[in-house]
Structures are given as structure tokens and as C-alpha cells.
Scaffold this motif. Structure first.
Motif, PDB file in Angstrom:
ATOM      1  N   GLY A 357    -122.912 -24.503 -20.674  1.00 11.18           N
ATOM      2  CA  GLY A 357    -123.088 -23.761 -21.920  1.00 11.18           C
ATOM      3  C   GLY A 357    -122.562 -22.338 -21.892  1.00 11.18           C
ATOM      4  N   ILE A 358    -121.756 -22.035 -20.889  1.00  7.68           N
ATOM      5  CA  ILE A 358    -121.169 -20.698 -20.825  1.00  7.68           C
ATOM      6  C   ILE A 358    -119.708 -20.835 -21.240  1.00  7.68           C
ATOM      7  CG2 ILE A 358    -120.555 -18.803 -19.271  1.00  7.68           C
ATOM      8  CD1 ILE A 358    -123.033 -20.007 -17.555  1.00  7.68           C
ATOM      9  N   SER A 359    -119.228 -19.907 -22.077  1.00  8.03           N
ATOM     10  CA  SER A 359    -117.870 -20.073 -22.572  1.00  8.03           C
ATOM     11  C   SER A 359    -116.856 -19.621 -21.529  1.00  8.03           C
ATOM     12  CB  SER A 359    -117.683 -19.294 -23.882  1.00  8.03           C
ATOM     13  OG  SER A 359    -117.897 -17.919 -23.680  1.00  8.03           O
ATOM     14  N   ALA A 360    -115.841 -20.432 -21.319  1.00  6.38           N
ATOM     15  CA  ALA A 360    -114.828 -20.131 -20.313  1.00  6.38           C
ATOM     16  C   ALA A 360    -113.473 -20.559 -20.831  1.00  6.38           C
ATOM     17  CB  ALA A 360    -115.147 -20.860 -19.008  1.00  6.38           C
ATOM     18  N   ASP A 361    -112.457 -19.807 -20.468  1.00  4.20           N
ATOM     19  CA  ASP A 361    -111.095 -20.162 -20.847  1.00  4.20           C
ATOM     20  C   ASP A 361    -110.212 -19.904 -19.640  1.00  4.20           C
ATOM     21  OD1 ASP A 361    -108.985 -21.004 -22.328  1.00  4.20           O
ATOM     22  OD2 ASP A 361    -109.063 -19.386 -23.818  1.00  4.20           O
ATOM     23  N   ILE A 362    -109.014 -20.499 -19.680  1.00  2.00           N
ATOM     24  CA  ILE A 362    -108.114 -20.339 -18.553  1.00  2.00           C
ATOM     25  C   ILE A 362    -106.697 -20.140 -19.059  1.00  2.00           C
ATOM     26  CG2 ILE A 362    -107.892 -22.872 -18.384  1.00  2.00           C
ATOM     27  CD1 ILE A 362    -107.459 -22.486 -15.357  1.00  2.00           C
ATOM     28  N   ASP A 363    -105.951 -19.345 -18.373  1.00  2.00           N
ATOM     29  CA  ASP A 363    -104.569 -19.076 -18.764  1.00  2.00           C
ATOM     30  C   ASP A 363    -103.769 -20.374 -18.839  1.00  2.00           C
ATOM     31  OD1 ASP A 363    -102.029 -17.426 -18.973  1.00  2.00           O
ATOM     32  OD2 ASP A 363    -101.646 -18.596 -17.160  1.00  2.00           O
ATOM     33  N   LEU A 364    -103.090 -20.573 -19.953  1.00  2.00           N
ATOM     34  CA  LEU A 364    -102.292 -21.795 -20.127  1.00  2.00           C
ATOM     35  C   LEU A 364    -100.802 -21.490 -20.173  1.00  2.00           C
ATOM     36  CD1 LEU A 364    -104.384 -23.552 -22.913  1.00  2.00           C
ATOM     37  CD2 LEU A 364    -104.395 -24.070 -20.474  1.00  2.00           C
ATOM     38  N   LEU A 365    -100.439 -20.229 -20.105  1.00  2.00           N
ATOM     39  CA  LEU A 365     -99.037 -19.852 -20.247  1.00  2.00           C
ATOM     40  C   LEU A 365     -98.387 -19.487 -18.924  1.00  2.00           C
ATOM     41  CD1 LEU A 365     -99.075 -17.653 -23.485  1.00  2.00           C
ATOM     42  CD2 LEU A 365     -98.478 -20.059 -23.227  1.00  2.00           C
ATOM     43  N   GLY A 366     -99.162 -19.483 -17.842  1.00  5.75           N
ATOM     44  CA  GLY A 366     -98.603 -19.080 -16.558  1.00  5.75           C
ATOM     45  C   GLY A 366     -98.155 -17.635 -16.566  1.00  5.75           C
ATOM     46  N   ARG A 367     -98.920 -16.813 -17.279  1.00  2.78           N
ATOM     47  CA  ARG A 367     -98.565 -15.409 -17.355  1.00  2.78           C
ATOM     48  C   ARG A 367     -98.743 -14.710 -16.015  1.00  2.78           C
ATOM     49  NH1 ARG A 367    -101.219 -14.876 -22.853  1.00  2.78           N
ATOM     50  NH2 ARG A 367     -99.613 -14.043 -24.221  1.00  2.78           N
ATOM     51  N   LYS A 368     -98.012 -13.634 -15.870  1.00  2.00           N
ATOM     52  CA  LYS A 368     -98.237 -12.776 -14.712  1.00  2.00           C
ATOM     53  C   LYS A 368     -99.614 -12.143 -14.831  1.00  2.00           C
ATOM     54  CE  LYS A 368     -93.381 -11.726 -14.178  1.00  2.00           C
ATOM     55  NZ  LYS A 368     -92.353 -10.696 -14.397  1.00  2.00           N
ATOM     56  N   VAL A 369    -100.135 -11.739 -13.711  1.00  2.00           N
ATOM     57  CA  VAL A 369    -101.510 -11.244 -13.678  1.00  2.00           C
ATOM     58  C   VAL A 369    -101.735 -10.090 -14.666  1.00  2.00           C
ATOM     59  CG1 VAL A 369    -103.312 -10.271 -12.234  1.00  2.00           C
ATOM     60  CG2 VAL A 369    -101.739 -11.958 -11.300  1.00  2.00           C
ATOM     61  N   GLY A 370    -100.805  -9.156 -14.652  1.00  2.00           N
ATOM     62  CA  GLY A 370    -100.960  -8.006 -15.538  1.00  2.00           C
ATOM     63  C   GLY A 370    -101.045  -8.420 -16.988  1.00  2.00           C
ATOM     64  N   LYS A 371    -100.147  -9.308 -17.414  1.00  2.00           N
ATOM     65  CA  LYS A 371    -100.138  -9.807 -18.792  1.00  2.00           C
ATOM     66  C   LYS A 371    -101.410 -10.569 -19.103  1.00  2.00           C
ATOM     67  CE  LYS A 371     -96.270  -8.439 -20.481  1.00  2.00           C
ATOM     68  NZ  LYS A 371     -96.234  -7.596 -21.677  1.00  2.00           N
ATOM     69  N   ALA A 372    -101.838 -11.345 -18.118  1.00  2.00           N
ATOM     70  CA  ALA A 372    -103.030 -12.155 -18.332  1.00  2.00           C
ATOM     71  C   ALA A 372    -104.246 -11.263 -18.554  1.00  2.00           C
ATOM     72  CB  ALA A 372    -103.255 -13.093 -17.151  1.00  2.00           C
ATOM     73  N   PHE A 373    -104.315 -10.177 -17.813  1.00  2.00           N
ATOM     74  CA  PHE A 373    -105.417  -9.237 -18.030  1.00  2.00           C
ATOM     75  C   PHE A 373    -105.310  -8.617 -19.415  1.00  2.00           C
ATOM     76  CE2 PHE A 373    -106.432  -9.128 -13.455  1.00  2.00           C
ATOM     77  CZ  PHE A 373    -107.797  -9.185 -13.559  1.00  2.00           C
ATOM     78  N   GLY A 374    -104.098  -8.332 -19.792  1.00  2.00           N
ATOM     79  CA  GLY A 374    -103.897  -7.775 -21.120  1.00  2.00           C
ATOM     80  C   GLY A 374    -104.409  -8.725 -22.196  1.00  2.00           C
ATOM     81  N   TYR A 375    -104.134 -10.006 -21.988  1.00  2.00           N
ATOM     82  CA  TYR A 375    -104.604 -11.004 -22.953  1.00  2.00           C
ATOM     83  C   TYR A 375    -106.127 -11.076 -22.952  1.00  2.00           C
ATOM     84  CZ  TYR A 375    -105.497 -15.513 -25.124  1.00  2.00           C
ATOM     85  OH  TYR A 375    -105.986 -16.504 -25.933  1.00  2.00           O
ATOM     86  N   ALA A 376    -106.712 -11.100 -21.748  1.00  2.00           N
ATOM     87  CA  ALA A 376    -108.175 -11.156 -21.624  1.00  2.00           C
ATOM     88  C   ALA A 376    -108.788  -9.959 -22.348  1.00  2.00           C
ATOM     89  CB  ALA A 376    -108.579 -11.167 -20.160  1.00  2.00           C
ATOM     90  N   ASP A 377    -108.147  -8.840 -22.238  1.00  2.00           N
ATOM     91  CA  ASP A 377    -108.629  -7.636 -22.899  1.00  2.00           C
ATOM     92  C   ASP A 377    -108.527  -7.776 -24.419  1.00  2.00           C
ATOM     93  OD1 ASP A 377    -109.481  -4.895 -22.960  1.00  2.00           O
ATOM     94  OD2 ASP A 377    -107.441  -4.434 -23.599  1.00  2.00           O
ATOM     95  N   THR A 378    -107.398  -8.272 -24.877  1.00  2.00           N
ATOM     96  CA  THR A 378    -107.176  -8.409 -26.308  1.00  2.00           C
ATOM     97  C   THR A 378    -108.193  -9.318 -26.983  1.00  2.00           C
ATOM     98  OG1 THR A 378    -104.805  -8.123 -25.960  1.00  2.00           O
ATOM     99  CG2 THR A 378    -105.485  -9.052 -28.064  1.00  2.00           C
ATOM    100  N   ILE A 379    -108.502 -10.433 -26.341  1.00  2.00           N
ATOM    101  CA  ILE A 379    -109.450 -11.356 -26.965  1.00  2.00           C
ATOM    102  C   ILE A 379    -110.895 -10.928 -26.721  1.00  2.00           C
ATOM    103  CG2 ILE A 379    -107.855 -13.307 -26.796  1.00  2.00           C
ATOM    104  CD1 ILE A 379    -109.609 -14.351 -24.484  1.00  2.00           C
TER     105      ILE A 379
END
Length: 421
Positions: A357-379
RNA sequence: GCCGGGGUGGGGUAGUGGUUAUCCUAGGGGCCUGUGGAGCCCCCGUCCCGGGUUCAAUUCUCGGUCCCGGCCCCA
């Protein structure tokens, strides 16, 4: 390029708005269940004759009516009460009384859209069938009242009227049947100017007309009852009923209503108590709820039975509360795998966390770490987890708090526990 | 059905009878090959539809359509 447009008067709802709508919907359901109302659902379309039976043939011009491939006359439902009563008459009438039902669904009307008015809209309604009592009227009023309160809509006004009182006056006017309908319309529209001309044009009694105008102009709480009494010369049965009803409402903790004998509801199947709730900040289409005691079963071929109910304009509820935006729910954890091996491991963890019951998501685009953090921040993810071969070897993950930037090492086996706290 | 105001990338906008339609933002990528929020750079993507006037219309005009507000109606 072809431009695909939405049909007129329809809307798309983005995730943020749907979240708000579901919050409201859940709130309404919860209150209804606490009152022991049970949910029913009926078809989105019905045979056109159902709506014609309830509202007359003129209705066809205002609804989505069409012939299906089998040449049947079909209509998208313009409201829900007719279908629920049809359902009751055909199948639910043997259930123990009183039958307390609620429902929510999309409805369709072929109308000119404006603020708070769309061609596809949602209604939430409730009915008590088979309890011909003031107690049932009060119970329904209380459900509507507390539904609104529960949504935090404080800037609303509940207006209660009684058709028995109103109709007695209209009878005494001494005008033709068609004129009576017209009078009711004027009252519903607050068209006092036209009412004043009744004695001249339609030959209504001057004295009754004056008192009628005074009656529908009354505006106040329970003390208004006395004023109405004076206008009616004597103890009217309907007035006595209304007084009892207000006493019952007091036990429900409801005293901040207004008595309004001008609530006419424009329909002749209403029999006694009628009410409306307005949200004054909505403009022209400010009514968010309408209802009352009615007798409709016989219209659909059933035995006459007393009912009381109401319907909320769900979209208007949304508009009425839109000023105080609530915080959207945030994603609990966003996984950022760095290698294919790490991705496989992440999927196990994502699944375990989701299953708890805890919400979790995972990178599906194979982004670089920096970009992925940026996305995590944006959402707006609350935390993020990076896993590469290093973490895999140590069987640990780094859980990063996105707000503070702090990172905490957590063993694989401890991860779920970490999020459950 | 009626009245008024609108329609320029996904969102918000500037502008024009004529070269490549402005800027902001969002989205994707790079600078930065394992750590976000900033900055710089690149990419993506637009004149609601149709008729008319014109050598030329996103611009002017007419009609339609959709949106916004109101009327009518509101089961």
C-alpha cells in the motif's frame, strides 16, 4: 492535420483534478453509508419513454435522444431519479421498507454550456422510498446537509419550503389550470413583477395575490413560520407539518437553514417538503442541490409510494470548493536503477512496496541519474532510491529524502519496514 | 434557440496584408558517463475550420465551430 476535438460541453480531467473529484466522491459516499444508504447503479442510457413519462414529450428536445441500430428510441440519461424509480418499480419494490438508496453517475443534457453547466455532468443523489413520514424527510435533509458540511463547504444556504403551503395559495387565487403552472414558474423565477399583474390579466383575487407575494418573499429561520401562519389565517396542515419537521431537524443539529416558500421545484410530482442548497459564489448556476418529498412510482407503473430524495450537481460541488485547494498526494518512493541487474532487483522491491500500500514508481526511460533525480523532484516524490552494482553487492540501498537531501543506507531486508514507519 | 467577449506550439503570450511568426513556460536531450532544484546550449511543437476580397490572408470580411460569461430552460 486533423484536429480532433472534444464534443461540445464535455471535459477531460487531468490526474490532479481527478484526485480532487475522488476525494469529494469518497466523502459523499462515506456520509451516505454512515446514514445506512446503499448504493445502486443503473444504465447510462434508457428507453426514451422513461424520461418522457417523467417529464413530458418536451424533454426530447433537451436530451441526447436517438434511435439505435434496432430502431429503438434510446436516450442518454439526463438525470438519475427516473431510472432509480424504474428500477424500484420493476425489481426493488419487494425489499424491506424503508429503502434507502444512493447513486452517482454521469448524466447528459443537450444544452448550451456555461459556468457550472455542461453537456456531460455528474450527479450524486439519494432517495428514501416507502417512508411516508416527516422523519424520512428530515433524514434526507440531514444527509444532504451533512454531506455539504463534510466537504467543508461553509458558504452555502439550505432553503426549505413546502408545496402544500404554496399550492393552497395557488388554489385560492382562482385562476385556470394552465395559469397555475405559470404562477408556479413565476414563483420559482422570483418574478414578483409578473405576479403582481395576476389580478389584472388572469383574474386572480387581489387579496390572495398580495398575501402570496408576501409569503414567497419571506426570508428567515424557524421564526418565519409564525409570519406564514398569519398570512394563512388559521392552522394549516402543511404548516403544522413543516413545524414538526423543523423540530426534528433541530435534533439533527440543523438550525442554519432558511424557510423559503418560493421553492417550487417546477415539477408536479413533488408533494410536500422541498428544498434547495445554493453556493452563492457560483454565479448564475449556483444551485448545488435540489430535492424533496415526491410521489413518482405510479408514473412508472408501480403502486403509489411516498419517497423523499435529492440530487447534488457534483460538478458544481467541485466548483464551489475549488477555492481551497488541497495538497496532492505525493509519490512515496522513486527508484533509480543504474544497471540492468539493479533494475531487476528494483522491480522486486517496487513490487513488495506497492503490495503493502505504499506508492512506488521506477524509472522507465533509462535516464541518467542526474536527470532521474530531476524527474523525481518534478513529480514531487518524497524519497528516491538509487541502486547500482555497488549497492547490489552490499545489499543496501541509499534512501534519499528529496526535501532535505539527506541519504540513509538501508539493508534490502529492512526497506519495507523503513517505509512502513 | 438568443445576446456579448474570445480562439496564435501542451499551457501563457507578442505581432503582422508579403522573406524564416515573438517571447516565456512545459516536454526531450547535452554541458554533467553514480546524485535533483540553478545556469548555458540544442531539439520538439503553433496562426480553429470553410467561403469571399486580394498578386498575396494568421491579419480584412462573411459563415461555421469551440471556449468564456449571461438569457431561455433547468427533469
Amino acid at each position: 492535420m486533423t484536429d480532433f476535438q472534444r464534443p461540445r460541453g464535455t471535459r477531460d480531467f487531468p490526474p490532479e483534478e481527478m484526485e480532487q473529484r475522488r476525494i469529494v466522491e469518497d466523502g459523499l459516499r462515506k456520509v451516505a453509508r454512515s446514514f445506512n444508504f446503499g448504493e445502486v447503479m443503473t444504465p447510462t442510457f434508457e428507453n426514451t419513454e422513461l424520461f418522457v413519462a417523467k417529464s413530458g414529450p418536451g424533454i426530447i428536445d433537451e436530451i441526447y435522444a436517438f434511435k439505435d441500430k434496432g430502431d429503438r428510441e434510446i436516450s442518454l440519461r439526463p438525470e438519475l431519479t427516473a431510472a432509480v424509480m424504474r428500477y424500484y418499480v420493476k425489481e426493488l419494490h419487494t425489499r424491506p421498507k424503508p429503502l434507502k438508496l444512493y447513486y452517482m453517475g454521469n448524466c447528459f443534457r443537450y444544452e448550451r454550456p456555461q459556468k457550472g453547466r455542461y453537456r456531460e455532468f455528474w450527479q450524486f443523489g439519494a432517495e428514501i422510498i416507502g417512508a411516508p413520514s416527516l422523519d424520512a424527510d428530515a433524514e434526507v435533509l440531514a444527509l444532504a446537509y451533512y454531506s455539504v458540511k463534510n466537504l467543508g463547504l461553509n458558504n452555502t444556504v439550505m432553503r426549505i419550503g413546502h408545496l402544500g403551503v404554496l399550492n393552497k395559495f395557488i388554489e385560492e387565487l382562482g385562476v385556470s389550470e394552465s395559469m397555475k403552472v405559470e404562477v408556479r414558474r413565476m414563483i420559482d423565477k422570483r418574478d414578483f413583477e409578473s405576479l403582481r399583474t395576476l389580478p389584472d390579466g388572469a383574474g386572480a383575487k387581489q387579496d390572495v395575490t398580495n398575501r402570496l407575494i408576501e409569503l414567497v418573499s419571506l426570508d428567515g429561520g424557524s421564526e418565519t413560520l409564525e409570519k406564514a401562519k398569519k398570512l394563512m389565517d388559521g392552522d394549516d396542515i402543511s404548516l403544522k407539518e413543516l413545524k414538526k419537521l423543523l423540530n426534528i431537524l433541530e435534533k439533527y443539529g440543523i438550525t442554519d437553514y432558511k424557510l423559503d416558500f418560493g421553492v417550487a421545484r417546477g415539477l408536479d410530482y413533488y408533494t410536500g417538503m422541498v428544498f434547495e442548497i445554493d453556493a452563492p459564489n457560483l454565479g448564475a448556476e449556483k444551485q448545488i442541490c435540489g430535492g424533496g418529498a415526491y410521489s413518482l412510482s405510479e408514473t412508472f407503473g408501480g403502486q403509489p409510494i411516498s419517497s423523499t430524495g435529492f440530487a447534488f450537481g457534483f460538478d458544481r460541488l467541485m466548483l464551489a470548493r475549488s477555492q481551497d485547494e488541497e495538497e496532492l498526494s505525493k509519490l512515496d518512493v522513486y527508484f533509480i536503477p543504474i544497471s540492468d541487474d539493479a533494475r531487476m532487483k528494483c522491480l522486486e522491491m517496487v513490487t513488495e512496496i506497492r503490495n503493502n500500500g505504499i506508492s512506488a514508481d521506477i524509472d522507465l526511460l533509462g535516464r541518467k541519474v542526474g536527470k532521474a533525480f530531476g524527474y523525481a523532484d518534478t513529480i514531487g516524490a518524497k524519497t528516491a532510491i538509487v541502486i547500482g552494482d555497488k549497492e547490489l553487492a552490499e545489499e543496501k540501498v541509499m534512501v534519499k529524502d528529496m526535501a532535505t537531501g539527506d541519504q540513509t543506507p538501508i539493508n534490502f531486508s529492512e526497506l519495507l519496514k523503513h517505509y512502513q514507519n
